[in-house]
Design an enzyme around this catalytic site. Sequence first.
Site: not given
Length: 368
Positions: A336-338
């Site tokens: 989800t971060c990238s």
Amino acid sequence: MVRFHYSQIRVKFEGEDGSGPGVNRGFFAALATAIKSSDQTKVPMSKVGVFFHEPGKQPEQSGFFAPSPFLPPRSNSAAKNATIELQRTNAFRAIGRYFGLCFWFRYTVPFMMCRHVAKYLLGRDLAWHDLAFYNVDLYEGMRRMMLDVQEGNKGKDEFLSTYCCYFEAPIPTDSEPTLVELIAGGSKIPVTPDRVQEYVRLYATFVMVGSIKEELEAMRQGLTDIIPAELLSGLTAEDFQLLLSGGSATITLSRLKSVIRFNHTHSNTPSQCELFERMFWKVVNGMNNTQRQQLLYFATGTAALPATSDGGETAISITIDVIGSGNTDALPVASTCSQRMSIPLYPSYHTLKKKLLQAIQCQAYGLG
């Protein structure tokens, strides 16, 4: 002008590894879902009542929320009910602060509110026409009553027998509705044709504001705890909703196509790449709106798309890595971060559909 500085926010879920922008987005989205919950067995709803409800009854009004009216149990002592009301007020002030933080950090969340709620939070005057955005059936009934008077369709006696209304309004709760007088002695004063406009104005004001005045005021105080009122002065109710949720709870296929791109491994042939992308969009086209929200949440940590994309941490741009040499028994995974998904090159549409729908049910976070 008072200056506020909230430079960063870092969220970490208890018992789960990982943190970063994706986890932050997930936290804000999860909180929106929890606030909308009607499960009274959960804390704090079990103590202070459900926070929000959907007042509209028509399908097109589904998903639009307003604070729920709340009546403390009559069996409680006055001191206990005073404590409950204070806790509920504090909870709504915290909800207002949550909306403020969404604005400050530019997190779009799946929370659509009725128009009159946004107008109240912005300090705008309400009109009786806002009732149409609250409950269209109620609005149409009131409008018909006024038209009958304006057009002279009914005499006084016929009007009274048709509508049989008094100057009172119900507090809509899950239990038996409690009637509240709109004027002194209203429960005994019938609504006559010459007083219809007065009745409609009082009724609309009560159901939209009067029955939830404390909740709305607490939310507005919480919102301005984070965002100074002067920064909100230029916004309309529609602007407010666009900033908060992207303006629509519906995620269309075209919107998803605008934020998703594919990255194929070198082992994939052009025909395999083309076939996979066709299969993927066929799966997504067959999803209902909840499943599309789950797909978006799985890939990014948020279940809502912003109205515009101006870059930065909160922008949505999903990359799908199609792994040609991957294990086709494995499920898709996401960071989800990238904002990346890795999907094996499944051999068929049915396998892709089964694996993808199974994967997007995941609501937990791991590393990355």
